[in-house]
Design an enzyme around this catalytic site. Structure first.
Site, mmCIF file in Angstrom:
data_model
loop_
_atom_site.group_PDB
_atom_site.id
_atom_site.type_symbol
_atom_site.label_atom_id
_atom_site.label_comp_id
_atom_site.label_asym_id
_atom_site.label_seq_id
_atom_site.Cartn_x
_atom_site.Cartn_y
_atom_site.Cartn_z
ATOM 1 N N ASP A 246 0.869 -1.168 0.000
ATOM 2 C CA ASP A 246 0.000 0.000 0.000
ATOM 3 C C ASP A 246 0.912 1.225 0.000
ATOM 4 O O ASP A 246 2.056 1.171 0.444
ATOM 5 C CB ASP A 246 -0.940 -0.031 1.217
ATOM 6 C CG ASP A 246 -2.083 0.970 1.073
ATOM 7 O OD1 ASP A 246 -2.140 1.676 0.034
ATOM 8 O OD2 ASP A 246 -2.910 1.062 1.988
ATOM 9 N N ASP B 53 -7.799 -7.031 1.597
ATOM 10 C CA ASP B 53 -6.807 -7.142 2.666
ATOM 11 C C ASP B 53 -7.456 -6.555 3.904
ATOM 12 O O ASP B 53 -8.325 -5.684 3.793
ATOM 13 C CB ASP B 53 -5.540 -6.332 2.354
ATOM 14 C CG ASP B 53 -5.748 -4.853 2.614
ATOM 15 O OD1 ASP B 53 -6.373 -4.181 1.774
ATOM 16 O OD2 ASP B 53 -5.338 -4.362 3.686
HETATM 17 N N1 PRF Z 1 -6.257 4.182 0.457
HETATM 18 C C1 PRF Z 1 -5.088 3.483 0.582
HETATM 19 N N2 PRF Z 1 -5.000 2.407 1.371
HETATM 20 C C2 PRF Z 1 -6.095 2.012 2.054
HETATM 21 C C3 PRF Z 1 -7.316 2.694 1.967
HETATM 22 C C4 PRF Z 1 -7.416 3.846 1.123
HETATM 23 O O1 PRF Z 1 -8.445 4.502 0.972
HETATM 24 C C5 PRF Z 1 -8.208 2.009 2.813
HETATM 25 C C6 PRF Z 1 -9.623 2.344 3.071
HETATM 26 N N3 PRF Z 1 -10.316 1.354 3.729
HETATM 27 C C7 PRF Z 1 -7.497 0.947 3.372
HETATM 28 N N4 PRF Z 1 -6.223 0.975 2.919
HETATM 29 N N5 PRF Z 1 -4.021 3.870 -0.096
#
Ligand code: PRF
Length: 376
Positions: free
Chosen positions: A92, A271
């Protein structure tokens, strides 16, 4: 990355597919265990590989950038080598953690200035440096830098933020095109739909994201406190717009029931920290509902943890024993509970896939949702 769609459920929008990357094949729908800081908390890589067997796990740019820090990962030869995991990894972008974990963050068009939750140091994330950091971490799938809006969020803010996320996406793509792979395998980039809980914004964002023509697409900004029905409503609108021939990833979702309902709406990837985090608090997920193993009622229950479970812990340990480990605050309790929960989440998505391929997903899903909605 190559995505192949094998089957779509006749009575829902559920899909079964495969994604192939340089680190192997991912069968969808898939759940990705969260390994925030280069560790799926409480689980050895051997147990992960041999027992839980996820096709892909997740890491976090925000955490890895702060510790062990990008140069160490580079020296190690990338995150796979550093942590001894040869399967797929997705990172992420930090677009969520920056808002949920750091303090004193300032969001500007340029990027986000934030204070580390570890040592209070100041840093700046921009679409450009987050792409470079993710190149160096070296996951197979890397995410766009976005702003995850809170819930509730007023329309004006949600709209302004969505447009900024779109401008940031353009900057991510421009910069990625100039930033070569760091290791000898390729990486796939997923952009992220935002738009809070407003259907018109969600539709507009999904169109923008679809237009980017990436190999897969993600939906962010959900599971941030809104009622489940509202989340499903947004997923539905977005899935109508996102291309069918690309995988769809719903970020940070969710409970076993949320996962099945979103599979039915056309989501392929999930996830969530829930199976691992809740395990450490003594909450076990099963196909018959949730168990709080700390409850006194399990004190002399010598039945196996989960007679229908798929991992070794389910048939080797009793509820009374696991309750005792939690009462005594033993590490082993958290480890056993984590293996059970991850095993259950993996079973759930694999079972969903089997039923999609068999053509009876909808009927099975409705029965499972009813069955799992209990506290044992
Ligand atoms: N953006 C990013 N990672 C995330 C989210 C998001 O909106 C969320 C929202 N539940 C979880 N992980 N980059």
């Amino acid at each position: 990355m190559k995505f192949t769609l094998h089957h779509t459920d006749p009575l829902s929008k559920a899909r079964a597919g495969t994604m192939v990357t340089d680190h192997g094949t991912i069968e969808t729908p898939i759940f990705m265990p969260v390994g925030t800081v280069a560790s799926v908390k409480g689980v050895h890589q051997k147990e992960l590989r041999e027992e839980i067997k996820p096709d892909i796990i997740l890491g976090n740019t925000y955490h890895l950038f702060l510790r062990p820090k990008t140069p160490i990962l580079h020296k190690a030869g990338g995150l796979h080598k550093f942590m001894g995991w040869d399967g797929n990894i997705l990172t992420d972008s930090g677009g969520y953690q920056v808002y949920s974990l750091s303090s004193n963050r300032k969001i500007k068009e340029e990027g986000v200035k934030f204070k580390s939750h570890i040592d209070g140091s100041y840093h700046m994330f921009t679409p450009e440096n987050v792409m470079e950091i993710q190149r160096t971490i070296g996951a197979d799938i890397i995410m766009a830098f976005d702003e995850c809006t809170p819930y509730p969020c007023d329309y004006k803010y949600a709209k302004r933020s969505m447009h900024m996320t779109h401008r940031w996406l353009d900057r991510c793509i421009t910069h990625l095109d100039k930033t070569p792979f760091v290791y000898d395998y390729s990486q796939t980039f997923f952009p992220i739909v935002q738009g809070s809980t407003y259907k018109d914004l969600r539709r507009q964002s999904a169109e923008y994201i679809a237009n980017a023509g990436a190999e897969g697409n993600a939906i962010g900004g959900l599971s941030v406190g809104e009622p489940a029905e509202e989340m499903y409503g947004m997923t539905e609108v977005v899935c109508e717009v996102l291309p069918e021939d690309k995988p769809r990833y719903l970020m940070g979702v969710g409970t076993p029931i949320n996962i099945l309902e979103n599979i039915a709406l056309g989501i392929d990837m999930f996830d969530c920290v829930m199976p691992t985090r809740n395990a450490r608090n003594g909450m076990l997920f099963t196909s018959h509902g949730t168990i709080n193993i700390k409850n006194k009622k399990w004190e002399d229950d010598f039945s196996m943890l989960d007679p229908e479970g798929t991992t070794f812990v389910d048939k080797e340990y009793t509820k009374a024993y696991l309750r005792h480990l939690f009462a005594a605050n033993e590490y082993l309790g958290k480890q056993i509970a984590t293996i059970h929960n991850l095993g259950f989440y993996m079973w759930l998505v694999r079972e969903a896939r089997k039923h999609i391929l068999a053509g009876d997903f909808r009927v099975w899903k409705d029965a499972m949702v009813k069955q799992m909605d209990k506290r044992l």
